[in-house]
Enzyme design. Structure first.
Site, short mmCIF file in Angstrom:
data_model
loop_
_atom_site.label_atom_id
_atom_site.label_comp_id
_atom_site.label_asym_id
_atom_site.label_seq_id
_atom_site.Cartn_x
_atom_site.Cartn_y
_atom_site.Cartn_z
N GLU A 39 -36.06 -76.50 29.43
CA GLU A 39 -35.91 -76.43 27.98
C GLU A 39 -35.48 -77.80 27.46
O GLU A 39 -34.59 -78.43 28.05
CB GLU A 39 -34.86 -75.40 27.56
CG GLU A 39 -35.09 -73.99 28.06
CD GLU A 39 -36.25 -73.27 27.38
OE1 GLU A 39 -36.75 -73.80 26.35
OE2 GLU A 39 -36.66 -72.21 27.88
N SER A 50 -23.82 -70.72 30.89
CA SER A 50 -22.77 -70.76 31.90
C SER A 50 -21.80 -71.90 31.60
O SER A 50 -22.07 -72.75 30.75
CB SER A 50 -23.36 -70.94 33.30
OG SER A 50 -23.66 -72.30 33.55
N GLY A 51 -20.69 -71.94 32.32
CA GLY A 51 -19.69 -72.98 32.11
C GLY A 51 -19.74 -74.09 33.14
O GLY A 51 -18.80 -74.89 33.22
N ILE A 81 -18.53 -60.28 36.73
CA ILE A 81 -18.52 -59.55 38.00
C ILE A 81 -17.08 -59.46 38.49
O ILE A 81 -16.35 -60.46 38.51
CB ILE A 81 -19.39 -60.27 39.05
CG1 ILE A 81 -20.86 -60.08 38.74
CG2 ILE A 81 -19.08 -59.78 40.45
CD1 ILE A 81 -21.35 -58.67 38.90
N CYS A 92 -39.48 -71.79 33.87
CA CYS A 92 -40.71 -71.45 34.55
C CYS A 92 -40.69 -71.97 35.99
O CYS A 92 -39.70 -72.51 36.46
CB CYS A 92 -41.91 -72.06 33.82
SG CYS A 92 -41.98 -71.64 32.06
N ASN A 142 -41.16 -77.04 33.58
CA ASN A 142 -40.10 -76.06 33.81
C ASN A 142 -38.85 -76.54 33.12
O ASN A 142 -38.37 -77.64 33.39
CB ASN A 142 -39.85 -75.93 35.32
CG ASN A 142 -38.59 -75.16 35.65
OD1 ASN A 142 -38.20 -74.25 34.92
ND2 ASN A 142 -37.96 -75.51 36.76
#
Length: 632
Positions: A77, A363-364, A291, A2, A75
């Site tokens: 987790e 992500s890594g 990508i 958030c 904001n």
């Protein structure tokens, strides 16, 4: 995930204008497109923009505690919220929702600031507690989630997830903090706790701030740190198994979501490891995205496709132009402050691609800092061996002189580009590493500055932040101290800022399992030979992942997201480079010497010296100054 914002009056509990709080949250609506609300009481206003991830029906914010004494805007987790909830229920706490938000505010009511050490996650939050008479601001251990704050002329403190939330307040006055310009040119970003806007601070990672009415703004208090002082004992096999188990737990913990979830996949060690562990834990095909670039020097899609096939993922690839400089203005808007890591362009593009199918992407990021994966750690360790056997006086005289007289051979093979190595060998460990991790060396910055700039700086050096962090690190060896400084400065200032702003610009939540604090603390305890062995970084992590990944993925040369910025300034961005030297915001600040800027552009366009990275820094700084301060 958030966006949060708020106002707190320090001196008196005078009314807070709800319209001001709403304007601040509207400025960061991209962080939370699924809902908006605010809560106002005498002397305080809390605002929230929601990107709904967990407990879609019951997790709206700001949220009150069960006893009505505290209100939170949050904001992030918390991945272990279910376990913390059980512990709170054993203490008699009651719950109305299934959200991690309610767990945090109840944990605060039960344990106060000590609640932070019980939370495993990424977060930045503000809690107003009527009973305790305070506003409590906190940021997660590694700084995954951002939090800015400033004191205004009316005696209030404003805070928000992004700088643009603070700028939306009508009493906010914009002025340049010139020391932050030197920080930016030296490092490539404006680090915590600094800001390019005077008076603004970023709450440092692993810190909290306790505001009380009738008192001034205190210094932030550290609630977590990582120590490199102890060493793990055990065989390679046992430590490898322990690391694999920690990685598995970190990944599965971050797969909890009530909305579609996927992963970024570059085909490098880190993202491939995350995808492998996700595939092991998931009964369905993992959604992955990559990508690619239309230039083979920058394209890794073949490696990503190899991993996707190995783990039968639902894989998507999008090829973008290697000349993707059209995103510049979008990035300037997303980042607010100048940000010179050009990999922000492809990070934005891969986030954009992921958001077409999922709301959460793993992500890594983080493994290079935790387990010494960057090549600079290998170079630094080798240089330290030389420093350890030669007296400081001899090193300074011999290598310092060679560093000054050896030609700068940007065009030559790596083995012949020894100028920077000589210069670093002539310095202390801290000075050398600060120079190695920087972008534009102090000498090059000073050559651009006017006399006014030198007066304004008053001796400030961007490198001193690194030097101080290394000298104060809870660590014994130079490599440990270098990693510690990167975890405290580079990681939150560059890597995590890049991922947060690029992903949130498209309303995507990015989660970093390899930044689970248990992994960070485990990596800090590893013997150096299990982090760096020969020319191989992340040595033990690669050993642990051999059960999942082939050697041609584990041991291939690290590429990362690259962009051809040097070529851009000799081609499509040549006019932009010339404008920097002739009529830019940089010149209007009075800080930059016109002749020096013109010389830099001329040398680069002629091909005599590669100033591509510096020109990119100057361009992004110029655009940011124009956007933030209306100059140029």
């Amino acid at each position: 995930m958030c966006g949060i914002a708020g106002i707190y009056h320090l001196q008196t509990a005078k009314p807070v204008d709800a319209a001001r709080v709403r304007a601040m949250t509207d400025a960061i609506a991209h962080r939370g497109p699924d809902g908006a609300d605010l809560w106002v009481a005498p002397g305080v206003g809390l605002g929230h923009r929601r990107l709904a991830i967990i407990d879609l029906a019951g997790g709206a914010q700001p949220m009150e505690s069960s006893d009505g004494q505290a209100v939170i805007t949050y904001n992030g987790e918390v991945y272990n919220y279910r376990e913390v909830r059980v512990a709170l229920q054993a203490c008699g706490r009651r719950f109305r929702t299934n959200s991690d938000t309610e767990v945090i505010v109840e944990a605060w009511r039960q344990w106060g600031p000590d609640c932070l050490s019980r939370l495993n996650g990424m977060f930045a939050f503000a809690i107003h507690d009527r009973e305790r008479g305070c506003l409590f601001l906190a940021r997660d251990r590694l700084g995954v989630k951002p939090l800015h704050y400033a004191e205004l002329s009316d005696g209030s403190v404003v805070f928000g997830s992004e700088l643009k939330a603070l700028l939306a307040h009508p009493l906010f006055r914009r002025a340049i903090d010139f020391s932050a310009i030197d920080d930016y040119l030296g490092l490539g970003y404006v680090p915590d706790d600094a800001s390019i806007v005077a008076g603004v601070r970023k709450l440092p990672a692993g810190h909290y701030l306790m505001l009380r009415r009738g008192q001034g703004v205190p210094a932030p208090i550290a609630w977590w740190d990582v120590s490199f002082a102890d060493r793990a004992r055990g065989s390679v096999a046992s430590l490898s198994d322990e690391l694999a188990a920690l990685m598995r737990s970190a990944v599965t913990d971050r797969m909890v979501s009530d909305v579609p979830l996927g992963a970024f996949l570059s085909g490098g060690v880190d993202s491939s490891s995350v995808v492998a562990l996700m595939a092991e834990a998931s009964p369905q095909a993992v959604k992955t995205c990559s990508i690619g670039f239309d230039h083979p020097d920058y394209d890794e899609t073949r490696y990503a496709a190899q991993v996707a096939e190995r783990f039968a993922t639902d894989h998507r690839t999008r090829i973008v132009s290697s000349d993707d400089y059209g995103l510049i203005d979008r990035l300037v808007e997303a980042f607010d402050e100048p940000f010179a890591d050009a990999s922000a362009l492809p990070t934005y593009r891969v986030s954009e691609l992921a958001r077409e199918q999922v709301t959460v992407a793993l992500s890594g990021d983080g493994a290079d800092e935790a387990f010494a994966g960057y090549r600079r750690y290998v170079f630094f360790r080798n240089e330290e061996r030389v420093r350890s056997v030669l007296p400081a006086g001899l090193r300074t005289g011999l290598f310092g002189t060679l560093g000054r007289v050896y030609p700068k051979l940007d065009w030559a093979p790596q083995i012949l580009r020894a100028r920077s190595t000589f210069a670093e060998l002539g310095r202390s460990s801290e000075e050398a590493y600060a120079g190695a991790v920087g972008v534009t060396a102090r000498e090059a910055r000073l050559a651009l500055y006017t006399d006014r700039a030198l007066r304004d700086l008053q001796g400030h050096r961007a490198e001193d932040r690194y030097i101080k962090a290394m000298r104060q690190a809870p660590a014994r060896d130079p490599l440990d101290r270098a990693q510690y400084a990167d975890l405290k400065i580079w990681l939150p200032g560059d890597i995590l800022t890049k991922v947060d702003r690029a992903s949130m610009a498209v309303s995507l939540e990015a989660r970093e399992p390899l930044l689970d604090y248990r992994l960070i603390e485990f990596g800090a305890r590893l013997p150096q030979a299990m982090r760096v062995r020969g020319a191989t970084g992340k040595w033990l992590m690669k050993q642990a992942m051999r059960r999942y990944l082939p050697d041609d993925i584990l041991y291939r040369r690290k590429m990362g997201f690259s962009t051809p910025i040097s070529a851009w300034f000799r081609g499509p961005l040549a006019a932009e480079a010339q404008r920097i030297a002739q009529g830019s915001a940089l010149i209007e600040t009075g800080w930059f010497d016109v002749a020096a800027l013109d010389r830099t552009v001329t040398e680069h366009r002629s091909g005599r010296i590669d100033h591509g990275r510096l020109l990119w820094q100057l361009l992004m700084l110029d655009r940011s100054l124009t956007r933030l301060f209306g100059i140029g």
